[in-house]
Design a protein around this motif. Structure first.
Motif, PDB file in Angstrom:
ATOM      1  N   ILE A   7      -7.976   3.446   0.033  1.00 56.68           N
ATOM      2  CA  ILE A   7      -7.973   2.458  -1.050  1.00 56.68           C
ATOM      3  C   ILE A   7      -6.967   2.897  -2.111  1.00 56.68           C
ATOM      4  CG2 ILE A   7      -9.332   1.458  -2.954  1.00 56.68           C
ATOM      5  CD1 ILE A   7     -11.750   1.456  -1.120  1.00 56.68           C
ATOM      6  N   GLY A   8      -6.101   1.983  -2.504  1.00 58.59           N
ATOM      7  CA  GLY A   8      -5.183   2.229  -3.608  1.00 58.59           C
ATOM      8  C   GLY A   8      -5.667   1.455  -4.824  1.00 58.59           C
ATOM      9  N   HIS A  24      -0.330   0.815   8.100  1.00 56.36           N
ATOM     10  CA  HIS A  24       0.951   0.090   8.151  1.00 56.36           C
ATOM     11  C   HIS A  24       1.295  -0.577   6.825  1.00 56.36           C
ATOM     12  CE1 HIS A  24       0.710   0.807  12.428  1.00 56.36           C
ATOM     13  NE2 HIS A  24      -0.505   0.283  12.409  1.00 56.36           N
ATOM     14  N   GLY A  25       0.511  -0.302   5.802  1.00 58.98           N
ATOM     15  CA  GLY A  25       0.792  -0.870   4.486  1.00 58.98           C
ATOM     16  C   GLY A  25       0.225  -2.270   4.279  1.00 58.98           C
ATOM     17  N   ASN A  26      -0.605  -2.741   5.212  1.00 59.00           N
ATOM     18  CA  ASN A  26      -1.215  -4.072   5.029  1.00 59.00           C
ATOM     19  C   ASN A  26      -2.415  -3.963   4.087  1.00 59.00           C
ATOM     20  OD1 ASN A  26       0.441  -5.404   7.068  1.00 59.00           O
ATOM     21  ND2 ASN A  26      -0.707  -4.144   8.526  1.00 59.00           N
ATOM     22  N   VAL A  27      -2.478  -4.886   3.141  1.00 60.92           N
ATOM     23  CA  VAL A  27      -3.617  -4.937   2.223  1.00 60.92           C
ATOM     24  C   VAL A  27      -4.688  -5.818   2.858  1.00 60.92           C
ATOM     25  CG1 VAL A  27      -4.385  -5.540  -0.101  1.00 60.92           C
ATOM     26  CG2 VAL A  27      -2.076  -4.643   0.249  1.00 60.92           C
ATOM     27  N   PHE A 118       7.175   0.851   3.154  1.00 60.73           N
ATOM     28  CA  PHE A 118       6.870  -0.445   3.762  1.00 60.73           C
ATOM     29  C   PHE A 118       7.687  -1.613   3.222  1.00 60.73           C
ATOM     30  CE2 PHE A 118       2.835   2.035   3.328  1.00 60.73           C
ATOM     31  CZ  PHE A 118       2.669   2.354   4.667  1.00 60.73           C
ATOM     32  N   GLY A 119       8.590  -1.392   2.270  1.00 60.64           N
ATOM     33  CA  GLY A 119       9.228  -2.537   1.604  1.00 60.64           C
ATOM     34  C   GLY A 119      10.734  -2.503   1.588  1.00 60.64           C
ATOM     35  N   VAL A 305      -0.265  -0.048  -2.872  1.00 58.61           N
ATOM     36  CA  VAL A 305       0.032   0.342  -1.489  1.00 58.61           C
ATOM     37  C   VAL A 305       0.560   1.781  -1.441  1.00 58.61           C
ATOM     38  CG1 VAL A 305       1.604  -0.113   0.461  1.00 58.61           C
ATOM     39  CG2 VAL A 305       0.405  -2.013  -0.649  1.00 58.61           C
ATOM     40  N   GLY A 306       1.422   2.128  -2.416  1.00 58.56           N
ATOM     41  CA  GLY A 306       1.961   3.492  -2.469  1.00 58.56           C
ATOM     42  C   GLY A 306       0.866   4.519  -2.726  1.00 58.56           C
TER      43      GLY A 306
END
Ligand SMILES: [Zn+2]
Length: 315
Positions: A7-8, A24-27, A118-119, A305-306
C-alpha cells in the motif's frame, strides 16, 4: 490466491490518499480522507485508510510519501510545512499500530521513482522530476537510485533564485523559481498584467473583481478559451519553466525531465514554449544532447505508486 501487494499513501496538506498497488504498478483499490490538523488525528486517518484496504487485500508492507523533510534513515519526519509532524518517528509508530513494515519517503522522491519504474521515465538513467503545483517540488534519480543529498533534503529546486530582487517568497528570499513558475505564480502574473493592461483581457478574467479569485486554474481555463492576458501569463510561466530547467540541467544533466503536479494538466498550453526557452538557455546550446521533457504519466498516483514500490523493495 490473491496477488501480493503493498500500500502506498500520499500524505499531502489537503488529503491522505492510500492505494493498493501490485508489482506492476497497477492501483487496485484506493481510500481517501481529508488531512486532519493534529498529529494523532493524522496518524489515526492513515491507520484507518490503510487498515480498511488491508482487510480486502494481501498486503506485505506500507510506503508513506510525505510532503516534508525525512531523516536519512527514513524512519522520521523532521519537518513538514503543511503537516503536524515535527521530529516525529512516524514509520515506527504507524508500523506498530498496523502490524506491518512501513517505509517513509519524500513525496517528490516517491513520484520520480514511480515514474521511473512504471511511467514517463522508464529506462532513463538520470531523471529529474519537477512537480508544479502551489509551489515546485523536485525529485532526482541517478543511475536508477534516488538522490537524497547528504541530509535528506535534496533537491530543493523551488527556491532557487531566478530573479534577483524579484517577488517575495514565504521562505524569506526574493525571486524564487516557484514565485514565477507555479499555480500561485500564474495567478500573481495575471493579477499584475490585469493591473497594467485592464483592456487586454476578455470578460473571462476581468469579471474576477477580487484578485484572490484569479486562481492558477482560472488563468489556465481562460488561456484555453483564448483570453490574451491569460495566454500571456501562460507564456511567462513557460519562459520561467524553460529558464529554471536549463539551470537545473546545467547541474544534473538529466536524460529525462518529468513535469508533474497539478499545473502539468495544462501542459499543452506551455510545454512547447518552455522547451524552446530551455533549448536557448542551456549552456552549450546546439552542441549537446538535450533532456527529453515529458509530462508525468501516472498523474496524481505517482507518489503513491512510488511509495508502494519502495515498500515492495523493502518487504
Ligand atoms: Zn522561496
Amino acid at each position: 490466491m490473491r496477488v501480493k501487494t503493498t500500500i502506498g499513501v500520499d500524505i499531502g496538506g489537503t488529503s491522505v490518499r492510500a492505494g493498493v498497488v501490485d508489482r506492476h504498478g497497477n492501483v487496485l483499490d484506493t481510500a481517501r480522507a481529508p488531512t486532519p490538523a493534529g498529529e494523532t488525528a493524522l496518524e489515526d486517518a492513515i491507520v484507518a485508510a490503510v487498515g480498511g484496504l488491508a482487510t480486502r487485500h494481501r498486503v506485505t508492507g506500507v510506503g508513506l510519501a510525505v510532503a516534508g523533510f525525512v531523516t536519512t534513515d527514513r524512519r522520521s519526519v523532521m519537518f513538514a510545512p503543511h503537516l503536524a509532524w515535527r521530529d516525529a518517528p512516524v514509520a515506527d509508530r504507524i508500523s506498530q499500530r498496523l502490524k506491518l513494515p512501513v517505509v517513509l519517503e519524500h513525496d517528490a522522491n516517491s513520484a520520480v521513482l514511480g515514474e521511473h519504474r512504471f511511467g514517463a521515465a522508464r529506462g532513463a538513467k538520470v531523471v529529474l522530476l519537477v512537480a508544479i503545483g502551489t509551489g515546485i517540488g523536485g525529485g532526482l534519480l541517478i543511475d536508477g537510485q534516488l538522490y537524497r543529498g547528504a541530509y535528506g533534503v535534496a533537491p530543493e529546486l523551488g527556491h532557487l533564485r531566478l530573479v534577483p530582487g524579484g517577488r517575495a517568497c514565504p521562505c524569506g528570499k526574493q525571486g524564487c523559481w516557484e514565485r514565477y513558475c507555479s499555480g500561485t505564480a500564474l495567478s500573481a502574473t495575471a493579477v499584475e498584467l490585469l493591473a497594467r493592461h485592464p483592456g487586454r483581457s476578455t470578460v473571462l478574467l476581468r469579471d474576477s473583481m477580487d484578485s484572490r479569485a484569479i486562481t492558477g486554474r482560472k488563468v489556465a481555463a481562460a488561456a484555453r478559451e483564448g483570453d490574451p492576458l491569460a495566454q500571456r501569463a501562460m507564456s511567462e510561466l513557460a519562459r520561467w519553466l524553460g529558464e529554471g530547467l536549463a539551470l537545473a540541467a546545467d547541474i544534473y544533466d538529466p536524460e529525462v525531465v518529468v513535469i508533474g503536479g497539478g499545473v502539468s494538466e495544462s501542459a499543452t498550453l506551455f510545454l512547447d514554449d518552455a522547451r524552446d526557452h530551455y533549448k536557448k538557455m542551456i549552456t552549450g546550446a546546439g552542441y549537446r544532447p538535450l533532456a527529453r521533457i515529458r509530462t508525468a504519466q501516472l498523474g496524481d498516483d505517482a507518489a503513491l505508486v512510488g511509495a508502494a514500490a519502495l515498500a515492495a523493495d523493502a518487504c
